[in-house]
Write a protein that holds these residues in place. Structure first.
Motif, short mmCIF file in Angstrom:
data_model
loop_
_atom_site.label_atom_id
_atom_site.label_comp_id
_atom_site.label_asym_id
_atom_site.label_seq_id
_atom_site.Cartn_x
_atom_site.Cartn_y
_atom_site.Cartn_z
N ASN A 79 10.47 -0.93 -3.31
CA ASN A 79 9.42 -1.48 -2.46
C ASN A 79 8.63 -0.36 -1.78
O ASN A 79 7.40 -0.40 -1.71
CB ASN A 79 10.02 -2.42 -1.43
CG ASN A 79 8.96 -3.21 -0.70
OD1 ASN A 79 8.16 -3.89 -1.33
ND2 ASN A 79 8.92 -3.10 0.61
N MET A 81 8.17 2.61 -2.85
CA MET A 81 7.33 3.25 -3.86
C MET A 81 6.14 2.36 -4.23
O MET A 81 5.02 2.83 -4.40
CB MET A 81 8.16 3.54 -5.12
CG MET A 81 9.16 4.64 -4.95
SD MET A 81 8.32 6.22 -4.61
CE MET A 81 9.52 7.38 -5.19
N GLU A 82 6.42 1.08 -4.35
CA GLU A 82 5.35 0.16 -4.76
C GLU A 82 4.24 0.09 -3.72
O GLU A 82 3.06 0.03 -4.06
CB GLU A 82 5.93 -1.23 -5.02
CG GLU A 82 4.88 -2.13 -5.67
CD GLU A 82 5.35 -3.53 -5.92
OE1 GLU A 82 6.27 -3.98 -5.21
OE2 GLU A 82 4.78 -4.18 -6.80
N LEU A 83 4.64 0.12 -2.44
CA LEU A 83 3.62 0.09 -1.39
C LEU A 83 2.69 1.29 -1.52
O LEU A 83 1.47 1.18 -1.38
CB LEU A 83 4.29 0.09 -0.01
CG LEU A 83 5.00 -1.20 0.38
CD1 LEU A 83 5.80 -1.00 1.67
CD2 LEU A 83 4.00 -2.34 0.55
N ASN A 86 0.55 0.88 -4.85
CA ASN A 86 -0.48 -0.15 -4.68
C ASN A 86 -1.55 0.28 -3.69
O ASN A 86 -2.73 -0.03 -3.86
CB ASN A 86 0.15 -1.48 -4.22
CG ASN A 86 0.84 -2.20 -5.37
OD1 ASN A 86 0.60 -1.88 -6.53
ND2 ASN A 86 1.68 -3.16 -5.05
N GLN B 15 4.63 -2.82 -12.42
CA GLN B 15 5.64 -1.77 -12.29
C GLN B 15 6.88 -2.12 -13.09
O GLN B 15 7.53 -3.14 -12.83
CB GLN B 15 6.02 -1.57 -10.83
CG GLN B 15 4.88 -1.00 -10.03
CD GLN B 15 5.39 -0.18 -8.86
OE1 GLN B 15 5.48 1.02 -8.92
NE2 GLN B 15 5.71 -0.87 -7.80
N MET B 18 9.97 -2.72 -11.05
CA MET B 18 10.02 -4.02 -10.39
C MET B 18 10.37 -5.12 -11.41
O MET B 18 11.17 -6.02 -11.11
CB MET B 18 8.67 -4.31 -9.72
CG MET B 18 8.65 -5.55 -8.87
SD MET B 18 9.91 -5.58 -7.56
CE MET B 18 9.14 -4.54 -6.34
N ASN B 60 -0.77 -7.73 -6.86
CA ASN B 60 -1.52 -6.48 -7.06
C ASN B 60 -1.31 -5.93 -8.46
O ASN B 60 -0.30 -5.30 -8.74
CB ASN B 60 -1.00 -5.43 -6.07
CG ASN B 60 -1.93 -5.27 -4.91
OD1 ASN B 60 -3.15 -5.19 -5.09
ND2 ASN B 60 -1.37 -5.25 -3.72
#
Lengths: 191, 129
Positions: A79, A81-83, A86, B15, B18, B60
């Motif tokens: 999470n 990393m994804e933040l 994004n 991702q 993910m 996203n």
């Protein structure tokens, strides 16, 4: 009588650097060329990531909860990393152009398990899986780090610090993992 | 009471990490038939080729984001009956309201545990076995 003109030297426009400090559990994405992202790391890891073409970059600063690599811990890291990813994509970065530098993951407190190494391993694995090149890294060791990152160019610098430095002790204090925001946003009741 | 193993799922997220995490959580819950895609466009094509009872999609994403994907799914006869759960990066009220207008069945905010995912799916399908 002539007076010699004083020498005039062309000055570049004043662009004062603005420091933005990224604390544990947070991230920042910026496009301003005068912003420098900074952080202090012990066993935490910071990912500095940028798109050199779009000239946008950012930094996260995370400490995986727990001292293992359980799925809860990995979810938290993914999470974080994804933040960051994004955030970069939303400001015009292109995933295939992203590059990263990793810092931190030190073993600064002797009597604890080496959570720093696990943080570093997680970050390397994540970048590898996502195909984001890690062009430089400074991970591990037993010294804390002060990081400066110029997000639009990808330039980064580190200063090694003594683990007993008060600001390192402060940065090292574990913070609770963020709770899923759904529970925090009680105003949204859908079903 | 539907059996998780009988429910076909499509996971859509840009991702890979993910997608792998969601797949692992779904397997932990008992789902067996799981496909995945990297963005809405790819996800919609995959759904047309292989219908799914449940779509779990990120918001996203490049090319076609989660809302665009949801609209496409709801607009096509072959896909409109799929249950759709949207993954959001944060509790974005506006996004959730727009997704509701387009017919989302539920949403879940990242990061989430397998237990939370199970609860969200059960809110749509009823108790799972």
């Amino acid at each position: 009588m002539s007076i010699a003109p004083s020498r005039v030297v062309a000055q570049p426009p004043l662009t004062r650097e603005r420091m933005v400090h990224v604390v544990q559990g947070e991230y920042a994405v910026v496009q301003e060329t005068n912003v420098v992202l900074t952080t202090i790391l012990g066993s935490c890891v910071a990912t500095c990531m940028w798109d050199p073409v779009a000239a946008v970059g950012g930094m996260n600063h995370f400490l995986l909860p727990g001292d293992d690599t359980s799925s809860d811990s990995v979810r938290y890291g993914v999470n974080a990393m994804e933040l960051l990813v994004n955030g970069l994509l939303s400001k015009g970065a292109v995933r295939t152009r992203l590059q990263a530098k990793l810092f931190g993951g030190a073993h600064v407190i002797n009597n604890l398990s080496d959570i720093g190494a696990k943080n570093g391993e997680f970050a390397i694995k994540f970048l590898g899986m996502e195909g984001i090149p890690c062009v430089a890294q400074s991970l591990g060791g037993d010294r804390a780090r002060r990081i400066r990152f110029w997000p639009t160019t990808g330039r980064a610098g580190q200063l090694l610090l003594d683990a007993s430095t008060p600001e390192v002790q402060l940065a090292e204090r574990p913070k609770p993992a963020p709770k899923p925001a759904a529970s925090a946003a009680g105003s949204i009741e859908l079903f | 009471m539907p059996a998780a193993a009988a429910i076909k799922v499509l996971v859509v997220d840009d991702q890979l990490t993910m997608r792998a995490l969601i797949r692992s959580a779904l397997q932990e819950i008992g789902f067996r038939d799981i496909a995945d895609a990297g963005d809405g466009e790819e996800g919609f094509k995959a759904l047309l080729q292989r219908p799914a009872h449940l779509v779990i999609s990120d918001f996203n994403m490049p090319k076609m984001d989660g809302l665009g994907f949801l609209r496409a799914v709801r607009a096509h006869d072959a896909t409109k009956k799929s249950a759709f759960i949207m993954l959001t990066g944060r509790a974005d009220k506006e996004l959730v309201q727009r997704a509701m207008q387009f017919g989302v069945n539920n949403y879940i905010t990242k990061p989430f545990s397998p237990l939370q995912l199970r609860q969200k799916i059960q809110e749509v399908f009823g108790p799972l076995t």
